[in-house]
Design a protein around this motif. Structure first.
Motif, PDB file in Angstrom:
ATOM      1  N   GLN A  18       0.861  -1.354   0.531  1.00  0.00           N
ATOM      2  CA  GLN A  18       0.146   0.241  -0.002  1.00  0.00           C
ATOM      3  C   GLN A  18       1.211   1.292  -0.503  1.00  0.00           C
ATOM      4  O   GLN A  18       0.357   2.029  -0.130  1.00  0.00           O
TER       5      GLN A  18
ATOM      6  N   PHE B  80      -5.956  -6.174 -12.847  1.00  0.00           N
ATOM      7  CA  PHE B  80      -5.661  -7.775 -12.335  1.00  0.00           C
ATOM      8  C   PHE B  80      -5.885  -8.704 -13.992  1.00  0.00           C
ATOM      9  O   PHE B  80      -7.550  -7.798 -14.067  1.00  0.00           O
TER      10      PHE B  80
ATOM     11  N   ALA C 180     -10.928  -8.219 -10.836  1.00  0.00           N
ATOM     12  CA  ALA C 180     -10.970  -7.690  -9.170  1.00  0.00           C
ATOM     13  C   ALA C 180     -11.298  -7.234  -8.778  1.00  0.00           C
ATOM     14  O   ALA C 180     -11.154  -6.304  -7.598  1.00  0.00           O
TER      15      ALA C 180
ATOM     16  N   TYR D  44     -14.582  -4.412  -6.814  1.00  0.00           N
ATOM     17  CA  TYR D  44     -14.715  -4.930  -5.274  1.00  0.00           C
ATOM     18  C   TYR D  44     -16.455  -5.168  -6.033  1.00  0.00           C
ATOM     19  O   TYR D  44     -17.123  -3.833  -5.959  1.00  0.00           O
TER      20      TYR D  44
ATOM     21  N   ARG E 236      -5.656   6.676  -9.580  1.00  0.00           N
ATOM     22  CA  ARG E 236      -4.140   7.073  -8.944  1.00  0.00           C
ATOM     23  C   ARG E 236      -2.506   7.815  -8.677  1.00  0.00           C
ATOM     24  O   ARG E 236      -2.700   7.937  -8.270  1.00  0.00           O
TER      25      ARG E 236
ATOM     26  N   MET F  43      -8.902  -9.996  -5.236  1.00  0.00           N
ATOM     27  CA  MET F  43      -9.641  -8.433  -4.864  1.00  0.00           C
ATOM     28  C   MET F  43      -9.227  -7.390  -3.749  1.00  0.00           C
ATOM     29  O   MET F  43      -8.837  -6.853  -3.300  1.00  0.00           O
TER      30      MET F  43
ATOM     31  N   GLU G  72      -6.119  -8.303  -2.939  1.00  0.00           N
ATOM     32  CA  GLU G  72      -4.179  -8.191  -3.535  1.00  0.00           C
ATOM     33  C   GLU G  72      -5.133  -6.732  -3.573  1.00  0.00           C
ATOM     34  O   GLU G  72      -3.614  -5.599  -3.861  1.00  0.00           O
ATOM     35  N   ALA G  73      -6.237  -6.291  -4.458  1.00  0.00           N
ATOM     36  CA  ALA G  73      -6.545  -5.661  -5.245  1.00  0.00           C
ATOM     37  C   ALA G  73      -6.458  -3.566  -3.877  1.00  0.00           C
ATOM     38  O   ALA G  73      -6.109  -2.637  -4.049  1.00  0.00           O
ATOM     39  N   ALA G  74      -6.907  -4.203  -3.096  1.00  0.00           N
ATOM     40  CA  ALA G  74      -7.356  -3.658  -2.402  1.00  0.00           C
ATOM     41  C   ALA G  74      -6.245  -2.921  -1.385  1.00  0.00           C
ATOM     42  O   ALA G  74      -6.455  -2.004  -1.257  1.00  0.00           O
ATOM     43  N   ARG G  75      -5.602  -4.111  -0.737  1.00  0.00           N
ATOM     44  CA  ARG G  75      -3.912  -3.518  -0.590  1.00  0.00           C
ATOM     45  C   ARG G  75      -3.350  -2.559  -1.699  1.00  0.00           C
ATOM     46  O   ARG G  75      -2.655  -1.652  -1.090  1.00  0.00           O
TER      47      ARG G  75
ATOM     48  N   ASP H 155      -4.157  -0.608  -3.315  1.00  0.00           N
ATOM     49  CA  ASP H 155      -5.125   0.819  -3.327  1.00  0.00           C
ATOM     50  C   ASP H 155      -4.826   1.351  -1.892  1.00  0.00           C
ATOM     51  O   ASP H 155      -5.249   2.724  -1.808  1.00  0.00           O
ATOM     52  N   GLY H 156      -3.840   0.760  -1.555  1.00  0.00           N
ATOM     53  CA  GLY H 156      -3.978   1.492  -0.257  1.00  0.00           C
ATOM     54  C   GLY H 156      -4.195   1.400   1.203  1.00  0.00           C
ATOM     55  O   GLY H 156      -4.020   1.705   2.321  1.00  0.00           O
ATOM     56  N   ALA H 157      -5.510   0.367   0.904  1.00  0.00           N
ATOM     57  CA  ALA H 157      -5.603  -0.142   2.711  1.00  0.00           C
ATOM     58  C   ALA H 157      -5.182  -0.974   3.446  1.00  0.00           C
ATOM     59  O   ALA H 157      -4.278  -1.723   3.045  1.00  0.00           O
ATOM     60  N   THR H 158      -4.994  -0.654   4.907  1.00  0.00           N
ATOM     61  CA  THR H 158      -4.864  -2.001   4.945  1.00  0.00           C
ATOM     62  C   THR H 158      -5.308  -2.882   4.993  1.00  0.00           C
ATOM     63  O   THR H 158      -6.603  -2.323   4.759  1.00  0.00           O
ATOM     64  N   PHE H 159      -4.681  -3.752   6.417  1.00  0.00           N
ATOM     65  CA  PHE H 159      -5.493  -4.838   6.644  1.00  0.00           C
ATOM     66  C   PHE H 159      -6.228  -4.487   7.493  1.00  0.00           C
ATOM     67  O   PHE H 159      -7.789  -5.195   6.865  1.00  0.00           O
TER      68      PHE H 159
ATOM     69  N   ARG I 242      -8.525  -1.550   7.421  1.00  0.00           N
ATOM     70  CA  ARG I 242      -9.195  -0.890   6.151  1.00  0.00           C
ATOM     71  C   ARG I 242     -10.018  -2.458   5.605  1.00  0.00           C
ATOM     72  O   ARG I 242     -11.457  -2.718   4.306  1.00  0.00           O
TER      73      ARG I 242
ATOM     74  N   ARG J  83     -13.914  -2.519   4.420  1.00  0.00           N
ATOM     75  CA  ARG J  83     -14.566  -1.501   3.682  1.00  0.00           C
ATOM     76  C   ARG J  83     -14.639  -2.984   2.136  1.00  0.00           C
ATOM     77  O   ARG J  83     -15.595  -2.553   1.557  1.00  0.00           O
ATOM     78  N   ILE J  84     -14.430  -4.081   2.900  1.00  0.00           N
ATOM     79  CA  ILE J  84     -14.589  -4.538   1.477  1.00  0.00           C
ATOM     80  C   ILE J  84     -14.994  -6.134   1.940  1.00  0.00           C
ATOM     81  O   ILE J  84     -16.051  -6.749   1.407  1.00  0.00           O
TER      82      ILE J  84
ATOM     83  N   PRO K  33     -18.476  -5.674   4.094  1.00  0.00           N
ATOM     84  CA  PRO K  33     -19.896  -6.045   3.062  1.00  0.00           C
ATOM     85  C   PRO K  33     -20.720  -6.893   2.203  1.00  0.00           C
ATOM     86  O   PRO K  33     -21.446  -7.353   2.266  1.00  0.00           O
ATOM     87  N   ILE K  34     -19.015  -7.594   2.356  1.00  0.00           N
ATOM     88  CA  ILE K  34     -19.124  -8.261   1.731  1.00  0.00           C
ATOM     89  C   ILE K  34     -19.516  -9.885   2.075  1.00  0.00           C
ATOM     90  O   ILE K  34     -20.186 -11.416   1.726  1.00  0.00           O
TER      91      ILE K  34
END
Lengths: 382, 313
Positions: free
Chosen positions: A78, A86, A90, A92, A156, B207, B209-212, B214-218, B220, B224-225, B228-229
């Protein structure tokens, strides 16, 4: 924007039984600022692992990765300022396109809501998907999801784009369309890009440079035409180009090559190049083989052959030819699409001396590459 | 049943359709439908009998009518329902006081644990023994832990810690409710964790990995992901846990023990409802059973759609 350097990067996976598997073996590539590098190779060659190490999704077992001169090996994914697209997109699933694209900016920057909305809308315009902003991924087609995934990376404004076979889930027509569009976008944004694919057509058409990997080792890094016309070894020669280059194993006997099925006369220059090799592999691309109707060889390096199968492509025909003496293991030549050749027809195939490649029989290293016309463009375009 | 023959008055088109349907009926189909009908009756009869009994007077109505026959006019009464609601009312509140928090907390903690065991970046060889412990914990029978459980709570000075509550006027017996919350959470986490784990292993790794990237911490990424799912899975776990905890008698008996306690949960009161020297008031017991079961039914109705989705995934 920055320059990305891979310096002797190595990845070793340790199996459950304690044995080591080297997935990436001391790969070094320099990717210039704004350059589009394609990592290409067969499956299992380590190209995806290399990409994942750049992203920070895999740890690095050895070597260094530098972005803009600074090592990023110990940074968390991050914090690397890298965006990745990907293969599976991937996205959301519970978020709309707009939320999918905003997510990265919300998590990684301090931008205000208005600034984020503006950047998302600009990216959506660039990708011509503004009408999809309020839909969820489940309501989008594969091609649209692909665009959203790209958009998520673009907003980004990262230092580097990483793309892991992003087009392989699209149908052929859409794939070639997206190929062109991706190139246009990359040129517009001028962002350093590493693109992984197993498809040599994508590699040839998209990359400023391509890096060919096999068995975890870098085989060659060069412009597409360099890899095509001046392959560093037999693997690159066979991997790049469709249909593949024909290979024949031969013994060196002075200025002649002697094989099971034919003999080949070398020029002086070629004979010098192979003087120290006992065996060589002769390579020639299908389009370089001259095919004439007839059954008598009239000169050196002409061989009487029989047509085995003809594959018409429209613009050209791929013709599989068997040597008259031993028709097993036919080789392939391409001829113009208008030329009518039939199975079992007898033709003469000529291997022009200036078109052949010679590879060391033991190591596969290129000993001699084909002659090129003056001014043929093989140097980097950047 | 839609396959039932229609009368002669129907239109000819419909008749032809029915004939076609009947032509398709072979011995196997007939036997199948008969078996389905029989099973339906087998399962519904006790519920139906309980329901009609709850509206009968006791003992006259109950003894002079067939168990599954509806009450005739002279024996019909709503009195048993009123008595049941009055008797069980405080118990329902007490049960809700521990069942709701215990359900929510165990589901959340189970989800956290499953997230850590599936998506966190650590070696499978360390994950396996921890997972094994979670799975083993599911199979510990409640009976085996009753003695250690009461000894444990006997040694914990919980009542002293909660002194501010007693000063504020809460009866001291509510220590038992707090104990029930903690106990049910502890024993609920393993099954919740395993249910969530099954779901999280199917979540696309790319997905996350994509979020990580994107800058999200574990944390977060969870917030956020993943959270909700997991709604469908939360519905499954909430319904399952709520029903388990609401209906559990064993822990309530050990930790609160008497129905006369101000903190007595509904199951304890229900156990003694309608029992007296003169005999059993079946009508009251039936009405009480339905009242006590009502909250679990409500939970099913509330989360029904998500439940179906979660079970299917």
């Amino acid at each position: 924007m920055a320059r990305l350097e891979l310096d002797d990067v190595r990845k070793v996976f340790t199996d459950d039984d304690g044995s080591d598997i080297v997935a990436v073996d001391d790969v070094s590539v320099d990717i210039a600022d704004g350059e589009f590098l394609v990592l290409v190779g067969p499956s299992g060659c380590g190209k995806s692992t290399t990409l994942r190490m750049i992203a920070g999704l895999e740890s690095v077992s050895g070597g260094d990765i530098r972005l803009g001169g600074r090592s990023i090996v110990n940074k968390k994914p991050q914090n690397r300022d890298i965006a990745m697209v990907f293969q599976s997109y991937a996205l959301y699933p519970h978020m709309t396109t707009r939320q999918n694209m905003s997510f990265g900016l919300e998590e990684s920057t301090d931008l205000s809501d208005e600034e984020i909305a503006e950047r998302v809308e600009n990216a959506a315009d660039l990708l011509s998907i503004p009408e999809l902003l309020d839909r969820k991924p489940g309501e989008l087609s594969g091609g649209q999801q692909q665009r959203v995934a790209l958009g998520r990376a673009i907003v980004r404004e990262p230092e580097v784009f990483l793309m892991d076979e992003p087009l392989s889930n699209l149908d052929a027509k859409l794939r070639s369309q997206m190929r062109t569009e991706l190139q246009r976008i990359q040129e517009d944004l001028d962002t350093t890009t590493v693109y992984v694919t197993h498809d040599q057509t994508e590699a040839m058409t998209m990359g400023d440079r391509i890096a060919v990997l096999d068995g975890g080792e870098l085989q060659q890094a060069g412009t597409p035409l360099e890899c095509y016309h001046r392959p560093a070894n037999r693997f690159v020669a066979g991997f790049i180009g469709e249909p593949s280059m024909n290979f024949f194993d031969m013994d060196v006997e002075g200025d002649r090559l002697v094989g099971d099925r034919f003999e080949y006369a070398l020029t002086d220059e070629q004979a010098t190049a192979v003087a120290n090799a006992g065996t060589v592999t002769l390579g020639i691309r299908p389009e370089d083989i001259a095919v004439t109707v007839g059954s008598e060889a009239t000169a050196d390096n002409e061989f009487p052959t029989v047509v085995d199968v003809v594959e018409p492509m429209g613009n050209e025909n791929a013709v599989y030819l068997g040597f008259e003496a031993d028709p097993t293991n036919p080789f392939v030549a391409t001829v113009g699409g208008m030329r009518q050749l039939d199975a079992d027809e007898r033709v003469v195939a000529r291997f022009p001396a200036d078109a052949i490649h010679l590879f060391d029989g033991a190591t596969g290293e290129a000993l001699h590459n084909r002659a090129l016309d003056e001014g043929a463009e093989v140097e980097p375009r950047v | 049943m839609s396959d039932a023959p229609t009368t002669d008055g129907e239109q000819s088109g419909a008749l032809a359709g029915v004939r076609e349907d009947l032509a398709g009926l072979d011995g196997y189909r007939v036997a199948l439908y008969a078996a389905v009908l029989g099973l339906t009756a087998f399962y519904l009869t006790p519920i139906e009998s309980g329901l009609v009994t709850a509206f009968k007077t006791n003992p006259e109505g109950v003894s002079s009518t067939l168990p599954f026959a509806p009450p005739p006019g002279e024996f019909f009464t709503l009195e048993k329902w009123e008595t049941a609601v009055q008797a069980l009312g405080r118990g329902m509140v007490n049960s809700a006081l521990y069942a709701v928090p215990a359900t929510v907390i165990s589901a959340l903690l189970g989800s956290f644990a499953a997230y850590g065991l599936t998506q966190a970046d650590w070696r499978a060889r360390y994950k396996a023994p921890i997972l094994a412990m979670f799975v083993a914990a599911i199979f510990i029978p409640y009976q085996a832990v009753l003695v250690p459980l009461s000894q444990f709570w006997g040694s914990v000075p919980l009542a002293e810690v909660l002194t501010p509550l007693w000063v504020a006027g809460v009866p001291r017996a509510y220590t038992g409710v707090i104990e029930l919350i903690v106990t049910h959470v502890a024993y609920g986490i393993p099954i919740c964790m395993v249910l969530f784990r099954g779901y999280y292993t199917t979540v696309s790794e790319e997905m996350i990995e994509a979020a990580r990237l994107d800058g999200a911490t574990f944390a977060r990424v969870y917030r956020r992901i993943v959270f909700p799912i997991s709604t469908p899975m939360f519905a499954v776990v909430l319904i399952y846990q709520f029903t388990q905890i609401w209906n559990d008698l064993l822990f309530a008996l050990i930790l609160v023990s008497t129905e006369s306690s101000p903190a007595a949960p509904v199951v304890l009161i229900l156990a003694g409802l309608g029992e007296s020297q003169e005999g059993q008031d079946f009508a009251l017991r039936m009405a009480g059973a339905f009242v006590a079961a009502l909250p679990t039914l409500i939970v099913y109705v509330l989360f029904g759609d998500e439940f179906a989705e979660g079970v299917a995934s």
